[in-house]
Design a protein around this motif. Structure first.
Motif, PDB file in Angstrom:
ATOM      1  N   UNK A 136     -19.424   3.338   5.792  1.00  0.00           N
ATOM      2  CA  UNK A 136     -18.919   1.456   6.032  1.00  0.00           C
ATOM      3  C   UNK A 136     -19.937   0.972   4.605  1.00  0.00           C
ATOM      4  N   UNK A 137     -18.773   0.073   3.968  1.00  0.00           N
ATOM      5  CA  UNK A 137     -19.480  -1.299   2.919  1.00  0.00           C
ATOM      6  C   UNK A 137     -19.848  -1.876   3.482  1.00  0.00           C
ATOM      7  N   UNK A 138     -20.644  -2.587   2.541  1.00  0.00           N
ATOM      8  CA  UNK A 138     -21.769  -3.940   3.273  1.00  0.00           C
ATOM      9  C   UNK A 138     -21.266  -4.805   1.567  1.00  0.00           C
ATOM     10  N   UNK A 139     -21.152  -6.092   1.859  1.00  0.00           N
ATOM     11  CA  UNK A 139     -21.182  -7.567   0.730  1.00  0.00           C
ATOM     12  C   UNK A 139     -21.909  -8.270   1.117  1.00  0.00           C
ATOM     13  N   UNK A 140     -22.447  -9.100   0.335  1.00  0.00           N
ATOM     14  CA  UNK A 140     -23.538  -9.968   0.518  1.00  0.00           C
ATOM     15  C   UNK A 140     -23.471 -10.947  -0.639  1.00  0.00           C
ATOM     16  N   UNK A 141     -23.065 -12.329   0.121  1.00  0.00           N
ATOM     17  CA  UNK A 141     -22.924 -13.377  -1.016  1.00  0.00           C
ATOM     18  C   UNK A 141     -23.891 -14.426  -0.391  1.00  0.00           C
ATOM     19  N   UNK A 142     -24.567 -15.872  -1.234  1.00  0.00           N
ATOM     20  CA  UNK A 142     -25.294 -16.904  -1.312  1.00  0.00           C
ATOM     21  C   UNK A 142     -25.699 -17.666  -2.076  1.00  0.00           C
ATOM     22  N   UNK A 143     -25.164 -19.023  -1.670  1.00  0.00           N
ATOM     23  CA  UNK A 143     -25.898 -20.062  -2.161  1.00  0.00           C
ATOM     24  C   UNK A 143     -27.410 -20.692  -1.505  1.00  0.00           C
ATOM     25  N   UNK A 144     -28.109 -20.765  -3.046  1.00  0.00           N
ATOM     26  CA  UNK A 144     -29.616 -20.750  -2.175  1.00  0.00           C
ATOM     27  C   UNK A 144     -30.018 -21.390  -4.281  1.00  0.00           C
ATOM     28  N   UNK A 145     -31.331 -21.687  -3.545  1.00  0.00           N
ATOM     29  CA  UNK A 145     -32.101 -22.303  -4.102  1.00  0.00           C
ATOM     30  C   UNK A 145     -30.723 -22.940  -5.843  1.00  0.00           C
ATOM     31  N   UNK A 146     -30.103 -23.421  -5.448  1.00  0.00           N
ATOM     32  CA  UNK A 146     -29.840 -24.167  -6.995  1.00  0.00           C
ATOM     33  C   UNK A 146     -28.345 -23.817  -6.622  1.00  0.00           C
ATOM     34  N   UNK A 147     -28.266 -22.523  -6.552  1.00  0.00           N
ATOM     35  CA  UNK A 147     -26.509 -21.382  -7.073  1.00  0.00           C
ATOM     36  C   UNK A 147     -25.818 -21.864  -6.091  1.00  0.00           C
ATOM     37  N   UNK A 148     -24.595 -21.327  -6.800  1.00  0.00           N
ATOM     38  CA  UNK A 148     -22.963 -22.182  -5.823  1.00  0.00           C
ATOM     39  C   UNK A 148     -23.148 -20.300  -5.049  1.00  0.00           C
ATOM     40  N   UNK A 149     -22.219 -20.321  -4.188  1.00  0.00           N
ATOM     41  CA  UNK A 149     -22.388 -19.063  -3.456  1.00  0.00           C
ATOM     42  C   UNK A 149     -21.944 -18.180  -4.967  1.00  0.00           C
ATOM     43  N   UNK A 150     -22.651 -17.310  -4.737  1.00  0.00           N
ATOM     44  CA  UNK A 150     -22.510 -16.195  -5.741  1.00  0.00           C
ATOM     45  C   UNK A 150     -23.637 -14.333  -4.997  1.00  0.00           C
ATOM     46  N   UNK A 151     -22.390 -13.943  -5.122  1.00  0.00           N
ATOM     47  CA  UNK A 151     -23.107 -12.066  -4.761  1.00  0.00           C
ATOM     48  C   UNK A 151     -24.206 -12.008  -5.359  1.00  0.00           C
ATOM     49  N   UNK A 152     -25.201 -11.402  -4.356  1.00  0.00           N
ATOM     50  CA  UNK A 152     -26.515 -10.936  -3.899  1.00  0.00           C
ATOM     51  C   UNK A 152     -26.934  -9.272  -3.519  1.00  0.00           C
ATOM     52  N   UNK A 153     -25.770  -8.721  -2.750  1.00  0.00           N
ATOM     53  CA  UNK A 153     -26.170  -7.077  -2.419  1.00  0.00           C
ATOM     54  C   UNK A 153     -24.409  -6.357  -2.163  1.00  0.00           C
ATOM     55  N   UNK A 154     -24.854  -5.589  -2.556  1.00  0.00           N
ATOM     56  CA  UNK A 154     -23.466  -4.268  -1.718  1.00  0.00           C
ATOM     57  C   UNK A 154     -23.985  -2.490  -1.840  1.00  0.00           C
ATOM     58  N   UNK A 155     -23.701  -2.620  -0.660  1.00  0.00           N
ATOM     59  CA  UNK A 155     -24.816  -0.833   0.406  1.00  0.00           C
ATOM     60  C   UNK A 155     -23.185  -0.282   0.366  1.00  0.00           C
TER      61      UNK A 155
END
Ligand code: HEM
Length: 160
Positions: A136-155
């Motif tokens: 399984x490959x997972x990816x996670x992006x978020x809009x947070x702390x004033x940033x637009x939707x941006x990559x955070x995690x991949x496993x």
């Protein structure tokens, strides 16, 4: 309970994701230093028409990092819902789709979030889980702390 024979009929498309998956991940965000982690996710049949989900991560030195838990709902019309509680003060309501074919299951979500008063503010997230055979490959992006939707995690994990 984790008996495939008793699995609720609506969960048939995600039958193959049941169990525990372990592997390695890496993270980044414009506001923080890059990092790496080991990850374990478990999807459990509890005899109801949803799956229970638990995720745990550790840093390179074995130190506990992020953990989260929730419920995967498969209503049966091609949609998928993932309700996740974050220990960092966010509640994540993910809505999306499930695509199941021979040997693969792809779950894709976008989420709106509720943030507690003291939490770092996360506006929205995107999650993707691609299960192919025993990987399984997972990816996670978020809009947070004033940033637009941006990559955070991949496993990348394998069935363990
Ligand atoms: C920051 C790891 C999942 C939201 C961080 C940091 C690390 C990290 C190491 C920087 C240091 C810190 O603030 O603790 C991870 C790992 C995750 C994960 C290993 C799971 C594999 C998530 C999720 C969310 C999230 C699911 C949102 C629902 C944030 C936010 C920050 C952050 C908002 C703060 C950014 C800042 O302060 O500028 N994460 N994280 N993380 N993470 Fe994650």
């Amino acid at each position: 309970m984790n008996s495939p024979a008793s699995l609720a009929p609506n969960l048939a498309p995600v039958r193959t994701i049941l169990g525990t998956w372990t592997g390695q991940g890496a993270g980044s965000y414009p506001t923080i230093d890059d990092f790496s982690y080991t990850e374990e996710i478990t999807f459990t049949d509890v005899g109801k028409p949803f799956l229970h989900y638990v995720q745990k991560t550790r840093g390179p030195a074995g130190n506990p990092m992020h953990t989260e838990t929730g419920f995967l709902r498969i209503p049966g019309d091609g949609t998928a819902e993932f309700v996740i509680a974050q220990p960092t003060g966010q509640a994540e309501l993910c809505e999306g789709t499930v695509h199941a074919e021979a040997g693969s299951v792809v779950l894709e979500f976008t989420a709106s979030l509720l943030n507690s008063a003291t939490a770092k503010q996360v506006t929205s997230t995107r999650r993707r889980y691609e299960f192919v055979g025993d990987a399984v490959t997972t990816t996670f992006a978020m809009a947070a702390v004033g940033q637009p939707m941006t990559h955070h995690l991949r496993s990348e994990m394998r069935r363990s």
